[in-house]
Design a protein around this motif. Structure first.
Motif, PDB file in Angstrom:
ATOM      1  N   LEU A   1      39.934  37.089  35.758  1.00 17.35           N
ATOM      2  CA  LEU A   1      40.858  37.182  36.898  1.00 17.35           C
ATOM      3  C   LEU A   1      40.825  38.586  37.501  1.00 17.35           C
ATOM      4  CD1 LEU A   1      43.000  35.904  38.683  1.00 17.35           C
ATOM      5  CD2 LEU A   1      44.698  36.346  36.909  1.00 17.35           C
ATOM      6  N   ARG A   2      40.757  39.583  36.627  1.00 20.76           N
ATOM      7  CA  ARG A   2      40.640  40.971  37.097  1.00 20.76           C
ATOM      8  C   ARG A   2      39.309  41.179  37.817  1.00 20.76           C
ATOM      9  NH1 ARG A   2      43.527  42.372  31.992  1.00 20.76           N
ATOM     10  NH2 ARG A   2      45.493  43.294  32.623  1.00 20.76           N
ATOM     11  N   MET A   3      38.254  40.589  37.270  1.00 23.00           N
ATOM     12  CA  MET A   3      36.923  40.718  37.868  1.00 23.00           C
ATOM     13  C   MET A   3      36.875  40.044  39.239  1.00 23.00           C
ATOM     14  SD  MET A   3      33.406  39.310  36.155  1.00 23.00           S
ATOM     15  CE  MET A   3      33.655  40.134  34.607  1.00 23.00           C
ATOM     16  N   LEU A   4      37.483  38.885  39.311  1.00 19.65           N
ATOM     17  CA  LEU A   4      37.477  38.111  40.564  1.00 19.65           C
ATOM     18  C   LEU A   4      38.194  38.852  41.687  1.00 19.65           C
ATOM     19  CD1 LEU A   4      36.954  35.303  41.979  1.00 19.65           C
ATOM     20  CD2 LEU A   4      39.231  34.633  41.190  1.00 19.65           C
ATOM     21  N   THR A   5      39.322  39.486  41.349  1.00 23.18           N
ATOM     22  CA  THR A   5      40.193  40.048  42.380  1.00 23.18           C
ATOM     23  C   THR A   5      40.065  41.556  42.534  1.00 23.18           C
ATOM     24  OG1 THR A   5      41.965  40.357  40.768  1.00 23.18           O
ATOM     25  CG2 THR A   5      41.916  38.261  41.966  1.00 23.18           C
ATOM     26  N   VAL A   6      39.377  42.194  41.574  1.00 21.64           N
ATOM     27  CA  VAL A   6      39.277  43.651  41.540  1.00 21.64           C
ATOM     28  C   VAL A   6      40.672  44.299  41.518  1.00 21.64           C
ATOM     29  CG1 VAL A   6      37.866  45.582  42.376  1.00 21.64           C
ATOM     30  CG2 VAL A   6      37.228  43.271  42.990  1.00 21.64           C
ATOM     31  N   GLU A   7      41.598  43.650  40.852  1.00 27.71           N
ATOM     32  CA  GLU A   7      42.939  44.221  40.631  1.00 27.71           C
ATOM     33  C   GLU A   7      43.097  44.476  39.133  1.00 27.71           C
ATOM     34  OE1 GLU A   7      45.483  45.245  42.241  1.00 27.71           O
ATOM     35  OE2 GLU A   7      45.316  44.437  44.269  1.00 27.71           O
ATOM     36  N   LYS A   8      43.582  45.639  38.747  1.00 26.18           N
ATOM     37  CA  LYS A   8      43.756  45.917  37.318  1.00 26.18           C
ATOM     38  C   LYS A   8      45.037  45.296  36.769  1.00 26.18           C
ATOM     39  CE  LYS A   8      40.999  50.045  36.676  1.00 26.18           C
ATOM     40  NZ  LYS A   8      40.983  51.489  36.378  1.00 26.18           N
ATOM     41  N   ASN A   9      46.115  45.387  37.545  1.00 28.70           N
ATOM     42  CA  ASN A   9      47.380  44.805  37.098  1.00 28.70           C
ATOM     43  C   ASN A   9      47.256  43.279  37.158  1.00 28.70           C
ATOM     44  OD1 ASN A   9      50.111  43.537  37.710  1.00 28.70           O
ATOM     45  ND2 ASN A   9      50.739  45.582  37.075  1.00 28.70           N
ATOM     46  N   ILE A  10      47.515  42.629  36.042  1.00 31.22           N
ATOM     47  CA  ILE A  10      47.216  41.198  35.935  1.00 31.22           C
ATOM     48  C   ILE A  10      48.100  40.357  36.867  1.00 31.22           C
ATOM     49  CG2 ILE A  10      48.744  40.610  33.975  1.00 31.22           C
ATOM     50  CD1 ILE A  10      45.082  39.489  34.442  1.00 31.22           C
ATOM     51  N   LEU A  11      49.308  40.821  37.144  1.00 32.20           N
ATOM     52  CA  LEU A  11      50.189  40.073  38.052  1.00 32.20           C
ATOM     53  C   LEU A  11      49.723  40.213  39.496  1.00 32.20           C
ATOM     54  CD1 LEU A  11      53.347  41.285  36.234  1.00 32.20           C
ATOM     55  CD2 LEU A  11      52.697  38.881  36.409  1.00 32.20           C
ATOM     56  N   LYS A  12      49.298  41.427  39.843  1.00 29.42           N
ATOM     57  CA  LYS A  12      48.730  41.619  41.183  1.00 29.42           C
ATOM     58  C   LYS A  12      47.465  40.785  41.339  1.00 29.42           C
ATOM     59  CE  LYS A  12      50.209  46.213  42.609  1.00 29.42           C
ATOM     60  NZ  LYS A  12      49.785  47.608  42.831  1.00 29.42           N
ATOM     61  N   ALA A  13      46.693  40.722  40.274  1.00 28.43           N
ATOM     62  CA  ALA A  13      45.460  39.927  40.311  1.00 28.43           C
ATOM     63  C   ALA A  13      45.796  38.452  40.547  1.00 28.43           C
ATOM     64  CB  ALA A  13      44.678  40.107  39.010  1.00 28.43           C
ATOM     65  N   ALA A  14      46.809  37.967  39.863  1.00 24.88           N
ATOM     66  CA  ALA A  14      47.198  36.559  40.028  1.00 24.88           C
ATOM     67  C   ALA A  14      47.703  36.310  41.447  1.00 24.88           C
ATOM     68  CB  ALA A  14      48.266  36.198  38.998  1.00 24.88           C
ATOM     69  N   LYS A  15      48.467  37.264  41.961  1.00 21.08           N
ATOM     70  CA  LYS A  15      49.009  37.135  43.318  1.00 21.08           C
ATOM     71  C   LYS A  15      47.870  37.096  44.350  1.00 21.08           C
ATOM     72  CE  LYS A  15      52.883  38.973  45.939  1.00 21.08           C
ATOM     73  NZ  LYS A  15      52.810  40.084  46.893  1.00 21.08           N
ATOM     74  N   GLU A  16      46.900  37.981  44.130  1.00 23.07           N
ATOM     75  CA  GLU A  16      45.736  38.026  45.020  1.00 23.07           C
ATOM     76  C   GLU A  16      44.972  36.693  44.970  1.00 23.07           C
ATOM     77  OE1 GLU A  16      44.483  40.412  47.021  1.00 23.07           O
ATOM     78  OE2 GLU A  16      42.461  39.600  47.348  1.00 23.07           O
ATOM     79  N   ALA A  17      44.748  36.191  43.743  1.00 26.55           N
ATOM     80  CA  ALA A  17      43.976  34.948  43.587  1.00 26.55           C
ATOM     81  C   ALA A  17      44.693  33.772  44.250  1.00 26.55           C
ATOM     82  CB  ALA A  17      43.722  34.661  42.107  1.00 26.55           C
ATOM     83  N   LEU A  18      46.005  33.818  44.227  1.00 27.73           N
ATOM     84  CA  LEU A  18      46.795  32.754  44.870  1.00 27.73           C
ATOM     85  C   LEU A  18      46.478  32.699  46.368  1.00 27.73           C
ATOM     86  CD1 LEU A  18      48.951  30.962  43.497  1.00 27.73           C
ATOM     87  CD2 LEU A  18      50.680  32.407  44.511  1.00 27.73           C
TER      88      LEU A  18
END
Lengths: 299, 299
Positions: free
Chosen positions: B173-190
């Protein structure tokens, strides 16, 4: 005095992806007491040097944290410099023990009958000395780290045998017990003497393990972690502060303590040093505690 | 047919600190369907070679998993060899795609109106082909991995845009979104399109993230993890199998799905291959689901 907290009082230099600060207030006793004070009256046992800024002392006192156990010694205050590239793991760049090198924790007379004791992460020999000075506490808790696990294992095991609650992070719990499975590690550590193992897992939260007792609590969701320094200590402080306030030692209280420790830690990491942890509104603590419950509720 | 599961059917060679096995039944479609079948009637879409043991096919069919979408092709079955020194991370020693290299997922006519679809971790181009063959499903879910995130990002994003639930592990999920914070990554993926991100975190459990929705579920406590292979797929299978059974797509169902996916995964890791996952008593699933609820309940 509801809760005596023994530990470091420090000046920290910290760098994270969000910025950097130098010679800011820190130390395990400071973080823990600042979290505990939302629930009870804590007192610090520690040492600072002559360079310790008066404004930091004022900040501590203004939060109604008792400082009669805080010694001032000739020399400089304990200094720690760290860098977080990865928010889950600090890289220590410098540690100057200074006055902390000869720290002799003297428990003031008026602290000795305190019912709740937290031995922050210091030399297990000193932790033992503290235990010898307190009279019949209801609950004693401790924290430790890899340095003591490797360097003073037998002294550490002696302290662990005497206390009720062991706070420890998951890597250190594995190191202490030589068990890879974290639940087996907790079970093994329980046999060393404590009633309860509180295993800290950073961004994954924490779990508490006791005989016939297992409870998981996730970290409170924080989108902007600015500085993780003090998260573990503010967790322990909130946990023990709540217990000291509740005056009950049972499973229900431990669960509530996990919840409130999680919340105080969540505020701690939202800014550098004590900037946020020192000024939380109580209603915000309650709001986050309510949300946290929702995030795990199957209903 | 309640749930169509597209993915690999494999022969695995696995070594863990608890032992090793060779050419045992495995593959994402097998693990997922074996978990789902406790709650609904799943069907597999996949491919095997002529060497695929008759006893493995019998094992699948005996569990009332429909195999009319399982093709047999000339050549050898997909083979994976892995080693777990660290139970959280497999080291791949060998991958032989064999018949899987030319896998053309053909959805049988009788599967095309199925309401629940799981696209296991395969080439996103094939995942897209599957979506084009199904008619108006109620819920589509997918899994993926680092290999496709790095190698076929635009095709992958095209699938993610079309599906409802994205299962993904936290590193990916971090790799997909290039976000380190896992919640930000999830928000981005959404924002890429799904209704729901299900972030898998191995021994730490999983969380589900949607608009105005966040729910954490710890892993079920297992003291003896024998082989983690298939844990993620059996989690997704239990999750989607429950949803297909419930026939409801709401927050309450998602929470229950998280709980039951967690439980099927917990049985999966207690033995090699499908040895345990293929023969769980329903009452044991219910017992663990009840315990899990206790381990997070503040009451």
């Amino acid at each position: 005095m509801d809760l005596v907290i023994v530990g470091s009082v420090a000046l920290d230099a910290v760098k994270t992806p969000y910025g950097q600060v130098d010679r800011v207030l820190g130390g395990s006793a400071v973080y823990a007491s600042m979290a505990a004070r939302y629930f009870c009256r804590p007192g610090i046992v520690g040492v600072v040097g002559e360079d310790f800024p008066a404004e930091y002392l004022k900040l501590i006192k203004d939060q109604e944290i008792d400082t009669s156990g805080l010694q001032t010694r000739k020399g400089k205050t304990f200094f720690w410099k760290g860098n977080y590239n990865n928010m889950n793991c600090a890289e220590t760049l410098d540690t100057q023990l200074n006055v902390f090198a000869d720290f002799d924790p003297i428990i003031p007379q008026e602290y000795r009958k305190t019912k709740y004791i937290f031995l922050g992460n210091i030399d297990p020999v000193l932790q033992l000395e503290v235990l010898q000075q307190v009279e019949n506490p209801d609950l004693t808790a401790m924290d430790t780290m890899n340095f003591w696990i490797n360097g003073k294992r037998s002294e550490l095991l002696e302290v662990i045998k005497k206390i009720d609650v062991l706070f420890i992070n998951e890597d250190e719990l594995r190191m202490l017990t030589v068990e890879k499975n974290i639940l087996k590690a907790a079970k093994e550590a329980l046999e060393y003497g404590p009633q309860l193992i509180v295993c800290k897992r950073g961004e994954y939260g924490a779990f508490v393990f006791g005989e016939d007792f297992l409870f998981y609590c996730p970290a409170y969701p924080i989108f902007d972690v600015i500085d993780p320094t003090g998260a573990g200590d503010s967790f322990a402080g909130g946990f023990l502060g709540y217990l000291a306030q509740a005056g009950k030692i049972d499973k229900e209280s431990f669960k509530k303590a996990m919840q409130l420790g999680t919340i105080t830690a969540s505020f701690c990491v939202e800014d550098f040093s004590l900037n946020k942890l020192s000024k939380i509104e109580l209603k915000k603590i309650e709001a986050r505690a309510g949300s946290l419950q929702k995030y795990v509720s199957f209903k």
